[in-house]
Design a protein around this motif. Structure first.
Motif, short mmCIF file in Angstrom:
data_model
loop_
_atom_site.label_atom_id
_atom_site.label_comp_id
_atom_site.label_asym_id
_atom_site.label_seq_id
_atom_site.Cartn_x
_atom_site.Cartn_y
_atom_site.Cartn_z
N ALA A 110 1.17 -1.77 0.05
CA ALA A 110 -0.04 -0.22 0.51
C ALA A 110 0.68 0.55 -0.12
CB ALA A 110 -1.24 0.46 1.27
N GLU A 111 1.67 1.23 0.83
CA GLU A 111 2.94 2.29 0.48
C GLU A 111 3.61 2.69 -0.27
OE1 GLU A 111 7.08 3.71 2.87
OE2 GLU A 111 5.99 2.02 3.93
N LEU A 112 3.74 1.67 -1.39
CA LEU A 112 4.63 1.52 -2.17
C LEU A 112 3.48 3.02 -3.77
CD1 LEU A 112 6.07 -1.39 -3.04
CD2 LEU A 112 7.16 0.60 -2.86
N ILE A 113 2.55 2.14 -3.41
CA ILE A 113 0.84 2.40 -4.04
C ILE A 113 0.35 3.79 -3.93
CG2 ILE A 113 -1.21 2.33 -5.17
CD1 ILE A 113 -1.32 -1.01 -4.09
N ALA A 114 0.72 4.01 -2.58
CA ALA A 114 0.61 5.38 -2.48
C ALA A 114 1.57 6.97 -2.82
CB ALA A 114 0.58 5.55 -0.51
N ARG A 115 2.89 5.92 -3.08
CA ARG A 115 4.52 6.65 -3.45
C ARG A 115 4.35 6.98 -4.89
NH1 ARG A 115 8.48 2.96 -0.99
NH2 ARG A 115 9.29 3.07 -2.54
N SER A 116 3.19 5.93 -5.69
CA SER A 116 3.00 5.75 -7.50
C SER A 116 2.77 7.42 -7.75
CB SER A 116 2.81 4.36 -7.69
OG SER A 116 0.86 5.27 -7.30
N GLU A 117 2.21 7.73 -6.80
CA GLU A 117 1.51 9.36 -7.63
C GLU A 117 2.46 10.18 -7.49
OE1 GLU A 117 -1.49 11.99 -8.93
OE2 GLU A 117 -1.17 10.22 -8.50
N ALA A 173 13.46 4.89 -5.15
CA ALA A 173 12.68 4.15 -6.34
C ALA A 173 11.21 4.21 -5.94
CB ALA A 173 13.15 3.14 -6.57
N HIS A 174 10.24 4.78 -6.62
CA HIS A 174 9.12 4.52 -6.77
C HIS A 174 8.47 3.76 -8.26
CE1 HIS A 174 9.84 8.88 -5.14
NE2 HIS A 174 9.30 8.82 -4.79
N ILE A 175 7.37 3.30 -7.63
CA ILE A 175 6.44 2.75 -9.16
C ILE A 175 6.44 3.81 -9.71
CG2 ILE A 175 4.05 2.20 -10.09
CD1 ILE A 175 4.11 -0.08 -7.29
N ALA A 176 6.88 3.00 -11.99
CA ALA A 176 6.89 4.08 -12.54
C ALA A 176 5.44 3.62 -13.39
CB ALA A 176 8.21 4.66 -12.77
N GLY A 177 4.28 4.18 -14.08
CA GLY A 177 3.71 3.51 -15.27
C GLY A 177 2.52 2.54 -14.57
N ALA A 178 1.57 2.47 -15.43
CA ALA A 178 0.26 1.96 -15.20
C ALA A 178 0.54 0.11 -14.99
CB ALA A 178 -0.70 2.62 -15.83
N ARG A 179 1.61 0.01 -15.54
CA ARG A 179 1.96 -1.68 -15.46
C ARG A 179 2.54 -1.78 -14.10
NH1 ARG A 179 5.70 -5.47 -14.91
NH2 ARG A 179 6.59 -3.90 -15.15
N GLN A 180 2.88 -1.45 -13.90
CA GLN A 180 3.99 -1.33 -12.08
C GLN A 180 2.86 -1.34 -11.23
OE1 GLN A 180 7.31 0.32 -12.05
NE2 GLN A 180 8.50 -0.58 -13.51
N LEU A 181 2.08 -0.21 -11.41
CA LEU A 181 0.78 -0.14 -10.39
C LEU A 181 -0.56 -1.07 -10.81
CD1 LEU A 181 -0.38 2.53 -8.26
CD2 LEU A 181 -1.48 3.35 -10.79
N ALA A 211 -0.47 -3.88 -10.96
CA ALA A 211 0.64 -5.48 -10.77
C ALA A 211 0.64 -5.15 -9.19
CB ALA A 211 2.29 -5.49 -11.35
N ALA A 212 1.18 -3.84 -8.76
CA ALA A 212 0.72 -3.48 -6.77
C ALA A 212 -0.82 -3.48 -6.16
CB ALA A 212 1.46 -1.91 -7.06
N ILE A 213 -1.89 -3.31 -7.12
CA ILE A 213 -2.69 -2.82 -7.14
C ILE A 213 -3.34 -4.31 -6.97
CG2 ILE A 213 -4.48 -1.93 -7.86
CD1 ILE A 213 -4.19 0.21 -8.44
N GLU A 214 -3.46 -5.24 -7.90
CA GLU A 214 -3.29 -6.33 -7.99
C GLU A 214 -3.06 -7.70 -6.84
OE1 GLU A 214 -5.02 -10.05 -8.50
OE2 GLU A 214 -5.47 -8.04 -9.73
N ALA A 215 -1.68 -7.17 -6.19
CA ALA A 215 -0.77 -7.45 -5.33
C ALA A 215 -1.83 -7.21 -3.43
CB ALA A 215 0.21 -7.92 -5.13
N ARG A 216 -1.86 -6.28 -3.76
CA ARG A 216 -2.94 -5.66 -2.83
C ARG A 216 -4.45 -6.55 -2.51
NH1 ARG A 216 -3.16 0.59 -1.73
NH2 ARG A 216 -5.61 -0.01 -3.60
N ARG A 217 -5.34 -6.55 -3.89
CA ARG A 217 -6.63 -6.88 -3.32
C ARG A 217 -6.09 -8.80 -2.86
NH1 ARG A 217 -9.85 -10.77 -6.58
NH2 ARG A 217 -7.82 -11.09 -7.36
N ALA A 218 -4.92 -9.15 -3.18
CA ALA A 218 -4.87 -10.67 -3.64
C ALA A 218 -5.12 -10.71 -2.15
CB ALA A 218 -3.93 -11.04 -3.96
N LEU A 219 -4.17 -9.78 -1.13
CA LEU A 219 -3.85 -10.18 -0.07
C LEU A 219 -5.47 -10.00 0.53
CD1 LEU A 219 -0.25 -8.77 0.02
CD2 LEU A 219 -0.92 -11.05 0.47
N THR A 220 -5.70 -8.66 0.64
CA THR A 220 -6.87 -8.08 0.99
C THR A 220 -8.16 -9.48 1.46
OG1 THR A 220 -6.81 -6.10 0.63
CG2 THR A 220 -9.25 -6.40 1.00
#
Length: 458
Positions: A208-215, A389-397, A399-408
């Motif tokens: 979630a922190e990675l996703i927040a930093r992505s912005e 390092a930050h997440i860059a681009g829609a592809r990486q974001l 993937a991170a959102i999908e991982a967070r969703r699965a863990l939720t």
């Protein structure tokens, strides 16, 4: 590496011009692949043999066997090269004709023209770069200001991939513990559900922190759009010119001078603002001016931030008042210009414009205030951490959102007191998503999309 990728790497030795088009002091032709040494023997003649990582002076031989130029040959033996293959760089004089003929000589000797990003793709397939770092190479090449370059360099160093791989390894450890308990129930006790949930939640929080930093990373990478809007003659074009320090837009005392949008980039502390100067918005305009006003409305609707310019020296016109009211529910900066001529308009402003800036485009303090307001609005008072390092681009974001969703989903299952082994599927999904982020599970279509935006010589 997939069999298709391996076949592609082994298929041919590739060559390309690695320097930008046009004349310069030098041009570099890069060659990579199994046939590099054989091609070098045909196109580069020198008194001493090529040695690993040593520049050798020699003669470039053209397709017809005649001397083409005198230059340097710089050889990198596999696997200690950018691509992991034998690589030769031919440094020639920077004439476009010389560079082109050197490339044609290499092609005639057995190489084929590299595809966009193919050198970096081979580096990725050879394990020289993770996919995050490979994408950072493209961003570093495309960087137009220091902040973008620093952010890309942080990812190029592998910081993002290391962070993601640590999280992936923790999830894999959980999967192994669950598998052991399932396969050997008499010998291995199932993990405690509460402890398991705590460990999963720690990983989810990091994601979630990675996703927040992505912005923040997206802002640094792409910049933000700022529409400069206002009634005619408020000083929008003058403000654009003053911020840029250049007479980019035509300025006149006649209302309606600006008939179309003009877009320019302003480098600020940590990001780029894409300033869009628009036609003055008013009623009763002629057909041509009306077309410009329609574009102004579209620019305002599509911009992240509205920079509303109002004439401070007189009571606001109906158009100015309407524009102020329409932009109150969105991110904006209100600048009361022409404060050197009077402040009747500023003094009569509504409470909603209490934080408006008063000044003149001819005052550096006022321009500094506008710049500072943009930085505050975009960065929320935080200084960008370019070393992280930050997440860059829609592809990486994605993937991170999908991982967070699965863990939720896994945590919800544990909260419902379901057997702990039922979360294995969700953990596997999260592991796969994180692997896709770093490239462990990237397919050919994903790789094609990433490297297609690279230049041919990289």
């Amino acid at each position: 590496m997939s069999s298709k990728s391996a076949q592609r790497v082994a298929a041919a030795t590739i060559a390309a011009i690695a320097t930008p088009p046009g004349r310069g002091a030098i041009a570099i032709v890069r060659i990579s692949g199994e046939q590099t040494r054989a091609i070098a023997a045909r196109v580069f003649v020198s008194r001493e043999p090529l040695r690993d990582r040593m520049a050798v002076l020699g003669t470039i031989v053209g397709r017809d066997g005649a001397a083409l130029d005198e230059g340097l040959g710089l050889f990198f033996a596999a696997p200690r090269s950018y691509t992991g293959e034998d690589v030769l760089e031919l440094h020639v004089h920077g004439s476009p004709a010389v560079a082109s003929e050197t490339l044609l000589a290499a092609l005639a000797a057995g190489a084929r023209l590299a595809e966009p990003g193919e050198f970096t793709r081979r580096a990725f397939l050879a394990g020289k770069l993770d996919l995050c770092a490979a994408e950072a190479v493209g961003d570093l090449i495309a960087a137009e200001h220091r902040s973008q370059a620093r952010a890309a360099a942080a990812r190029l160093g592998g910081g993002l991939a290391r962070e993601v791989e640590q999280l992936r390894a923790r999830l894999q450890t959980l999967l192994e513990e669950l598998a052991a308990a399932l396969d050997f129930p008499d010998e291995v006790e199932a993990p405690d559900a509460a402890v398991l949930a705590s460990r999963i939640d720690e990983v989810r929080a990091r994601i979630a922190e990675l996703i927040a930093r992505s912005e923040r990373g997206r802002i640094v990478r792409e910049g933000v759009s700022v529409a400069i809007v206002g009634a005619p003659n408020a000083g929008k074009s003058s403000l654009l010119n003053a911020l840029l320090g250049d007479e980019r837009a035509l300025v006149s005392e006649l209302a309606g001078t600006t008939r179309d949008t003009i877009e320019e980039t302003l480098a600020l502390d940590g990001f780029e603002a894409r300033l869009i100067d628009t036609a003055g918005i008013r009623a009763g305009a002629d057909r041509l001016e009306s077309a410009g006003i329609e574009r102004s409305q579209a620019a305002l609707a599509g911009a992240r931030i509205a920079l509303v310019v109002v004439d401070a020296s007189q009571a606001p016109s109906a158009e100015a008042q309407s524009l102020l009211e329409r932009t109150r529910e969105r991110e904006r900066i209100v600048f009361y210009n022409k404060g050197d001529l009077g402040r009747a308009g500023y003094d009569s402003r509504d409470e909603a414009e209490a934080d408006a800036i008063l000044g003149s485009v001819f005052e550096e303090t006022a321009l500094d205030a506008v710049r500072a307001a943009l930085c505050t609005l975009v960065l929320r008072g935080e200084t960008p951490d370019f070393e992280r390092a930050h997440i860059a681009g829609a592809r990486q974001l994605a993937a991170a959102i999908e991982a967070r969703r699965a863990l939720t989903l896994a945590l919800e299952a544990l909260a419902s007191q379901a057997p702990v082994d039922v979360i294995s599927g969700d953990l596997l999904t999260a592991v796969a998503a994180l692997g896709a982020l770093t490239g462990h599970a990237a397919g050919e279509a994903v790789l094609d999309g990433i490297f297609a935006r690279f230049c041919i010589g990289k």
